[in-house]
Design a protein around this motif. Structure first.
Motif, PDB file in Angstrom:
ATOM      1  N   UNK A 265       0.841  -1.193   0.000  1.00 30.23           N
ATOM      2  CA  UNK A 265       0.000   0.000   0.000  1.00 30.23           C
ATOM      3  C   UNK A 265       0.880   1.248   0.000  1.00 30.23           C
ATOM      4  N   UNK A 266       0.252   2.399  -0.115  1.00 26.89           N
ATOM      5  CA  UNK A 266       0.938   3.682   0.037  1.00 26.89           C
ATOM      6  C   UNK A 266       0.766   4.103   1.483  1.00 26.89           C
ATOM      7  N   UNK A 267       1.871   4.275   2.217  1.00 26.60           N
ATOM      8  CA  UNK A 267       1.749   4.548   3.643  1.00 26.60           C
ATOM      9  C   UNK A 267       1.587   6.034   3.937  1.00 26.60           C
ATOM     10  N   UNK A 268       1.602   6.377   5.219  1.00 27.16           N
ATOM     11  CA  UNK A 268       1.289   7.748   5.602  1.00 27.16           C
ATOM     12  C   UNK A 268       2.427   8.728   5.314  1.00 27.16           C
ATOM     13  N   UNK A 269       3.587   8.231   4.872  1.00 26.03           N
ATOM     14  CA  UNK A 269       4.655   9.096   4.364  1.00 26.03           C
ATOM     15  C   UNK A 269       4.597   9.212   2.848  1.00 26.03           C
ATOM     16  N   UNK A 270       3.527   8.671   2.233  1.00 23.05           N
ATOM     17  CA  UNK A 270       3.400   8.653   0.768  1.00 23.05           C
ATOM     18  C   UNK A 270       4.494   7.807   0.125  1.00 23.05           C
ATOM     19  N   UNK A 271       4.897   6.746   0.814  1.00 21.87           N
ATOM     20  CA  UNK A 271       5.859   5.788   0.276  1.00 21.87           C
ATOM     21  C   UNK A 271       5.183   4.438   0.073  1.00 21.87           C
ATOM     22  N   UNK A 272       5.684   3.668  -0.891  1.00 23.38           N
ATOM     23  CA  UNK A 272       5.255   2.283  -1.026  1.00 23.38           C
ATOM     24  C   UNK A 272       5.690   1.521   0.219  1.00 23.38           C
ATOM     25  N   UNK A 273       4.820   0.632   0.709  1.00 20.06           N
ATOM     26  CA  UNK A 273       5.121  -0.083   1.953  1.00 20.06           C
ATOM     27  C   UNK A 273       4.406  -1.420   1.965  1.00 20.06           C
ATOM     28  N   UNK A 274       4.917  -2.317   2.793  1.00 27.86           N
ATOM     29  CA  UNK A 274       4.313  -3.636   2.974  1.00 27.86           C
ATOM     30  C   UNK A 274       3.804  -3.737   4.400  1.00 27.86           C
ATOM     31  N   UNK A 275       2.517  -4.108   4.560  1.00 22.40           N
ATOM     32  CA  UNK A 275       1.926  -4.251   5.886  1.00 22.40           C
ATOM     33  C   UNK A 275       1.209  -5.576   5.996  1.00 22.40           C
ATOM     34  N   UNK A 276       1.004  -6.022   7.229  1.00 23.11           N
ATOM     35  CA  UNK A 276       0.171  -7.195   7.494  1.00 23.11           C
ATOM     36  C   UNK A 276      -0.958  -6.743   8.410  1.00 23.11           C
ATOM     37  N   UNK A 277      -2.187  -7.062   8.032  1.00 25.84           N
ATOM     38  CA  UNK A 277      -3.331  -6.682   8.857  1.00 25.84           C
ATOM     39  C   UNK A 277      -3.212  -7.354  10.229  1.00 25.84           C
ATOM     40  N   UNK A 278      -3.096  -6.546  11.276  1.00 20.22           N
ATOM     41  CA  UNK A 278      -2.954  -7.041  12.650  1.00 20.22           C
ATOM     42  C   UNK A 278      -1.749  -7.977  12.810  1.00 20.22           C
ATOM     43  N   UNK A 279      -0.699  -7.724  12.029  1.00 20.55           N
ATOM     44  CA  UNK A 279       0.514  -8.528  12.167  1.00 20.55           C
ATOM     45  C   UNK A 279       1.737  -7.715  11.798  1.00 20.55           C
ATOM     46  N   UNK A 280       2.888  -8.380  11.666  1.00 18.62           N
ATOM     47  CA  UNK A 280       4.150  -7.694  11.449  1.00 18.62           C
ATOM     48  C   UNK A 280       4.742  -8.098  10.100  1.00 18.62           C
ATOM     49  N   UNK A 281       4.680  -7.193   9.133  1.00 14.77           N
ATOM     50  CA  UNK A 281       5.224  -7.474   7.803  1.00 14.77           C
ATOM     51  C   UNK A 281       6.734  -7.702   7.868  1.00 14.77           C
ATOM     52  N   UNK A 282       7.397  -7.117   8.847  1.00 15.77           N
ATOM     53  CA  UNK A 282       8.856  -7.226   8.935  1.00 15.77           C
ATOM     54  C   UNK A 282       9.311  -8.656   9.218  1.00 15.77           C
ATOM     55  N   UNK A 283       8.377  -9.524   9.587  1.00 18.63           N
ATOM     56  CA  UNK A 283       8.757 -10.914   9.873  1.00 18.63           C
ATOM     57  C   UNK A 283       8.532 -11.833   8.673  1.00 18.63           C
ATOM     58  N   UNK A 284       8.055 -11.277   7.568  1.00 16.97           N
ATOM     59  CA  UNK A 284       7.855 -12.087   6.363  1.00 16.97           C
ATOM     60  C   UNK A 284       9.195 -12.367   5.692  1.00 16.97           C
ATOM     61  N   UNK A 285       9.221 -13.399   4.859  1.00 12.89           N
ATOM     62  CA  UNK A 285      10.369 -13.675   3.983  1.00 12.89           C
ATOM     63  C   UNK A 285      11.673 -13.800   4.768  1.00 12.89           C
ATOM     64  N   UNK A 286      11.595 -14.354   5.945  1.00 15.45           N
ATOM     65  CA  UNK A 286      12.786 -14.539   6.753  1.00 15.45           C
ATOM     66  C   UNK A 286      13.280 -13.270   7.416  1.00 15.45           C
ATOM     67  N   UNK A 287      12.461 -12.194   7.359  1.00 16.31           N
ATOM     68  CA  UNK A 287      12.842 -10.952   8.023  1.00 16.31           C
ATOM     69  C   UNK A 287      13.231  -9.873   7.038  1.00 16.31           C
ATOM     70  N   UNK A 288      12.611  -8.710   7.179  1.00 12.91           N
ATOM     71  CA  UNK A 288      12.907  -7.558   6.310  1.00 12.91           C
ATOM     72  C   UNK A 288      13.481  -6.444   7.156  1.00 12.91           C
TER      73      UNK A 288
END
Lengths: 278, 278, 278
Positions: free
Chosen positions: C237-260
């Motif tokens: 999605x486009x986040x509140x800084x107007x940047x492309x970003x990856x989020x997880x609904x009620x979770x932590x996107x940073x833990x995907x793909x072995x950690x980002x």
């Protein structure tokens, strides 16, 4: 005789989780809004003293207050809350110190010139005082009233300033073969490791020193800033608190030697010169 | 009818990483500087509500606001941001509450005497409103305008206060054989474990209780402060929020029984007396 | 010509442990109390820039200052403290910027209209300046004096604004087969992963995209808010800084793909349609 202040400072071990610090601000704000037409500046000097570490809290108060003007200076590192340790306010050198009488205030009071007057905090507590949160229920209201011009003796019975709890400073042990043994007193957010020792312990070490802990021995440069060594390398220096400290340029010194933590004993000795070196 | 306030308080789950809280302050400051010649005090009551935990946020708001004077009280724990949940402002007992209509404000509004008037936040949003940051783009500007004396109805359409989202309080289940089952609602920075239950759950337990979780059973003292037990020992007590809680003297209760975390079910029962005991 | 400001903002990588931020406030407060009868608002925009990450600090300053009124804007992300890098103050568009000349101020200065005047910070330093803490000893006092109406040239020698250090923005690499390679620039407290790229990188991806890192490939929805996907699912999605970003609904996107983590390279490509799909 104390007149009003417009500054309250806090040093605590509350951290920012759980809303403890928010409570302190709310209590001060409400009393000040009731009693005074002027604003009081609140400065959160440090809420991250390691939990219940009175010695480190006392050192932190002393160092940080060297940068503040005179005000009401609250300290709360209080493992004895709810027991018989005394809640006190102390006048010293035009400043007022508020907190538990467990030694936490001692170094800062001395730096201000020594305790001139002290009282027990017996009045102006919050109603429904909890057993375990004197920061909110005893110290914050006292600080707010003092900031608005209340006199020390209105808060409770006078006690002998000489009866206030003292505290021993960290000790530097000279070693028989040269060098010193010191203790780690602080690890900051960058992983810098501060020792309980001033700059003089570095002056006998030459330009390379050995650091020995239970985790092993490491040879490091003795310098004056991170940039004196390559990225990832360690350097002994005098830090911004005027203490001997170990840093890694663009890295974390606290991860060296299997991990360095407050309380660890560390030996600093001159590094032996390589055979044939100048 | 609301007049101006000079206090804005925040309870959020934003944490301090990422600059979210800085944004809130910047937005409030800019609007207040434009509209008013007087200062508005901003108090960060708590930005560490566990992420997206509306119930704990609602409990935290209720408890912390008991220590503030009347002001504009913003709450943001908002898993539904960007969906159809309503952004609202609510008048109650001389205070104004601002936040998402997801139950977060409910306990604090009730404690203030119940909702008297409520509006949707439709006007005075920041331009270029982002989808996922109503704290900055909707709630902070509304709070700033309200603090400067704006009336609720200038912000948007009135809605029926009875339509505001309600929230269930944590439930204490009495157990058939005596004692209760409760939930962990909070772990603070010291590792103290707070239960969703008042002081009365401790009164039937005598002076020693058994605590049973999925991780096992532990027998602990029932007391009133950390210092009632030896260092490293656990004690059930009434904490500074007037809730039943588990603490360890100079240690972390949250590490007992394989780890205690918000949401965990915990049984508290009277400890059986040893054979031959008095 | 600069007149007085009543706002000082901070963006640093100091974190809140160790009392660094408390020192900044103490120094500012003491100077302002000496020199001025009016209050200066201090806003801690962000003290959690990842340690020594000048690029991310520069991006953070630029974004957060978009929400502030004109003031004295201090930035400290300063791996070169104690070396020959220059401490500077810069006038731009009615704002004053204070910090190390290492590129940290560059984006914010440009956003304000570009540097009009710049000086070295040579005077009004704290006595006993430490080697490693220019935030406290150089930048905070300069900011306080500027906020009280001091002119830039009273602080030190003028330097050519064109000599100020520049900084490259994060690069978006178009991929031969379609899509882009970007870098992670930030992970916030919710685990949202922000990329160094604007909204346009998402517009070519359709409604499902593949994200590929060294840790693997994941197919995710392209949407506009967390609630567009089920709990636990990921969304670009486009986040509140107007940047492309990856989020997880009620979770932590940073833990995907072995950690980002900040600095990771990430490929964003349109997801292949399943055989027989519309």
């Amino acid at each position: 005789v104390t007149s009003g202040y417009d500054l309250i400072t806090f040093v605590t071990d509350y951290g920012l989780e759980g809303g403890f610090v928010g409570s302190l601000h709310a209590v001060v704000d409400q009393i000040v809004a009731d009693r005074s037409s002027s604003q009081v500046r609140i400065i959160d000097l440090d809420h991250f003293v390691p939990p219940q570490d009175v010695l480190l809290g006392a050192l932190r108060m002393e160092r940080l207050l060297a940068y503040t003007r005179a005000g009401v200076h609250v300290g709360v590192v209080d493992p004895g809350v709810g027991t018989s340790r005394r809640p006190v306010a102390v006048n010293a050198g035009g400043r007022v110190f508020v907190g538990p009488d467990n030694g936490l205030l001692a170094f800062a009071v001395d730096a201000a010139g020594g305790a001139e007057q002290a009282v027990l905090l017996e009045r102006y507590l919050l109603p429904h005082r909890a057993v375990t949160f004197d920061g909110r229920d005893v110290f914050a209201p006292a600080a707010a009233h003092l900031a608005c011009g209340m006199q020390l003796r209105e808060l409770g019975s006078e006690i002998d300033p000489a009866s206030l709890q003292r505290l021993e400073r960290p000790v530097v042990h000279p070693l028989a073969g040269g060098g010193v043994e010191v203790r780690v007193v602080q690890v900051d957010g960058f992983g810098n490791v501060q020792f309980g020792a001033g700059p003089t312990v570095l002056s006998g070490l030459g330009d390379r020193a050995e650091i020995t802990t239970a985790g092993g021995t490491l040879t490091v440069a003795v310098g004056s800033t991170f940039g004196d060594v390559a990225a990832g390398e360690a350097v002994l220096l005098v830090d911004s608190d005027a203490c001997a400290a170990l840093s890694v340029n663009q890295g974390r010194a606290s991860e060296l030697l299997g991990g360095l933590r407050p309380g660890d004993a560390v030996r600093l000795t001159e590094a032996p010169r390589a055979a044939g070196a100048r």
